[in-house]
Motif scaffolding. Structure first.
Motif, PDB file in Angstrom:
ATOM      1  N   ALA A 107       0.803  -1.213   0.000  1.00 55.65           N
ATOM      2  CA  ALA A 107       0.000   0.000   0.000  1.00 55.65           C
ATOM      3  C   ALA A 107       0.841   1.271   0.000  1.00 55.65           C
ATOM      4  O   ALA A 107       0.380   2.313   0.423  1.00 55.65           O
ATOM      5  CB  ALA A 107      -0.927  -0.006   1.218  1.00 55.65           C
TER       6      ALA A 107
ATOM      7  N   ARG B 260     -11.412   3.646  -3.395  1.00 54.79           N
ATOM      8  CA  ARG B 260     -10.644   3.541  -4.631  1.00 54.79           C
ATOM      9  C   ARG B 260     -10.343   2.073  -4.914  1.00 54.79           C
ATOM     10  O   ARG B 260     -10.286   1.251  -3.999  1.00 54.79           O
ATOM     11  CB  ARG B 260      -9.324   4.305  -4.505  1.00 54.79           C
ATOM     12  CG  ARG B 260      -9.508   5.785  -4.267  1.00 54.79           C
ATOM     13  CD  ARG B 260      -8.157   6.460  -4.173  1.00 54.79           C
ATOM     14  NE  ARG B 260      -8.296   7.855  -3.816  1.00 54.79           N
ATOM     15  CZ  ARG B 260      -7.273   8.640  -3.542  1.00 54.79           C
ATOM     16  NH1 ARG B 260      -6.035   8.168  -3.586  1.00 54.79           N
ATOM     17  NH2 ARG B 260      -7.479   9.902  -3.225  1.00 54.79           N
ATOM     18  N   ASP B 261     -10.101   1.774  -6.172  1.00 50.08           N
ATOM     19  CA  ASP B 261      -9.802   0.393  -6.568  1.00 50.08           C
ATOM     20  C   ASP B 261      -8.573  -0.158  -5.864  1.00 50.08           C
ATOM     21  O   ASP B 261      -8.502  -1.350  -5.573  1.00 50.08           O
ATOM     22  CB  ASP B 261      -9.603   0.287  -8.084  1.00 50.08           C
ATOM     23  CG  ASP B 261     -10.905   0.460  -8.845  1.00 50.08           C
ATOM     24  OD1 ASP B 261     -11.985   0.317  -8.228  1.00 50.08           O
ATOM     25  OD2 ASP B 261     -10.843   0.727 -10.064  1.00 50.08           O
ATOM     26  N   ASP B 262      -7.572   0.690  -5.584  1.00 49.41           N
ATOM     27  CA  ASP B 262      -6.326   0.210  -4.990  1.00 49.41           C
ATOM     28  C   ASP B 262      -6.318   0.254  -3.460  1.00 49.41           C
ATOM     29  O   ASP B 262      -5.296   0.003  -2.836  1.00 49.41           O
ATOM     30  CB  ASP B 262      -5.130   0.975  -5.555  1.00 49.41           C
ATOM     31  CG  ASP B 262      -5.150   2.458  -5.206  1.00 49.41           C
ATOM     32  OD1 ASP B 262      -6.210   2.980  -4.808  1.00 49.41           O
ATOM     33  OD2 ASP B 262      -4.082   3.096  -5.347  1.00 49.41           O
ATOM     34  N   ASP B 263      -7.458   0.543  -2.823  1.00 43.38           N
ATOM     35  CA  ASP B 263      -7.526   0.527  -1.361  1.00 43.38           C
ATOM     36  C   ASP B 263      -7.272  -0.882  -0.840  1.00 43.38           C
ATOM     37  O   ASP B 263      -7.841  -1.861  -1.343  1.00 43.38           O
ATOM     38  CB  ASP B 263      -8.900   0.993  -0.864  1.00 43.38           C
ATOM     39  CG  ASP B 263      -9.068   2.504  -0.909  1.00 43.38           C
ATOM     40  OD1 ASP B 263      -8.080   3.218  -1.168  1.00 43.38           O
ATOM     41  OD2 ASP B 263     -10.205   2.962  -0.672  1.00 43.38           O
ATOM     42  N   GLU B 264      -6.433  -0.980   0.180  1.00 41.71           N
ATOM     43  CA  GLU B 264      -6.147  -2.282   0.798  1.00 41.71           C
ATOM     44  C   GLU B 264      -7.415  -2.913   1.351  1.00 41.71           C
ATOM     45  O   GLU B 264      -7.577  -4.128   1.330  1.00 41.71           O
ATOM     46  CB  GLU B 264      -5.099  -2.115   1.900  1.00 41.71           C
ATOM     47  CG  GLU B 264      -4.637  -3.410   2.516  1.00 41.71           C
ATOM     48  CD  GLU B 264      -3.896  -4.318   1.553  1.00 41.71           C
ATOM     49  OE1 GLU B 264      -3.968  -5.552   1.759  1.00 41.71           O
ATOM     50  OE2 GLU B 264      -3.249  -3.840   0.608  1.00 41.71           O
TER      51      GLU B 264
ATOM     52  N   LYS C 139      -9.308  -5.705  -0.285  1.00 43.79           N
ATOM     53  CA  LYS C 139      -8.826  -7.087  -0.205  1.00 43.79           C
ATOM     54  C   LYS C 139      -9.470  -7.848   0.946  1.00 43.79           C
ATOM     55  O   LYS C 139      -9.181  -9.029   1.148  1.00 43.79           O
ATOM     56  CB  LYS C 139      -7.304  -7.102  -0.088  1.00 43.79           C
ATOM     57  CG  LYS C 139      -6.640  -6.538  -1.331  1.00 43.79           C
ATOM     58  CD  LYS C 139      -5.147  -6.512  -1.188  1.00 43.79           C
ATOM     59  CE  LYS C 139      -4.510  -5.856  -2.422  1.00 43.79           C
ATOM     60  NZ  LYS C 139      -3.066  -5.702  -2.233  1.00 43.79           N
TER      61      LYS C 139
END
Length: 191
Positions: free
Chosen positions: A35, A153-157, A160
């Motif tokens: 991240a 956001r798509d890249d938020d941890e 997962k």
């Protein structure tokens, strides 16, 4: 000669345990390292609040946390934590408990298994929230980063964290039969 052999054997066992500790640390710390795009300089904003145990429980309960080479599962029943890793150092799996505190901490205390070796480990993350943005830091010396933005956001941890159980199937394959029977015995004893 016998003393040397036993000392050498203990040294090898310590090295194996240390290697397993690295595997477990990388597995659980992997999300934090991934991240780096959302790393916070210094501390979260001054107005941020420590997340409560109830907020953390809602965030993690019955979720699997996908890692680069595995996953961890936080079940609500008995706060059971299970995990698996299949990486460069080989396969390992974990079983233990997860807990949350009103101090903003989510901790995982588990025994990691690799072959015949077992290594107990405890990993904690501290959380703060500000305007819907969740900040997380691995303790004791991790960096603060945005775990989940207020506008996701798509890249938020946090993306997962999924409801699907990504762990039990692997544990059924990897866990020795003698250990699989153990929870059933505990359940019968409670009745």
């Amino acid at each position: 000669m016998r003393e040397w052999n036993s000392e050498a054997g203990r040294a090898v066992a310590r090295l194996r345990a240390a290697a397993l500790a690295v595997v477990a640390a990388v597995a659980v710390a992997g999300p934090v390292a991934a991240a780096t795009a959302s790393v916070v300089e210094g501390e979260p904003p001054a107005g941020s609040a420590v997340m409560s145990a109830a907020e953390l429980y809602a965030l993690y309960q019955d979720k699997s946390w996908q890692w680069q080479s595995g996953a961890g599962r936080m079940d609500s029943t008995d706060r059971r934590f299970t995990a698996w890793v299949d990486g460069e150092k080989g396969k390992s799996w974990a079983e233990g408990r997860w807990l949350v505190t009103d101090g903003g901490r989510m901790c995982i205390k588990a025994d990691w298994h690799s072959g015949q070796e077992v290594f107990p480990a405890r990993t904690c993350f501290v959380h703060r929230i500000d305007g819907g943005t969740i900040y997380q830091k691995k303790e004791p010396d991790g960096q603060w980063y945005v775990f989940r933005h207020a506008q996701i956001r798509d890249d938020d941890e946090a993306n997962k964290l999924v409801s699907a159980d990504l762990v039990s199937g692997r544990l059924d394959e990897w866990m020795p039969a003698r250990l699989k029977a153990r929870p059933a015995v505990k359940q019968q004893a409670k009745k």
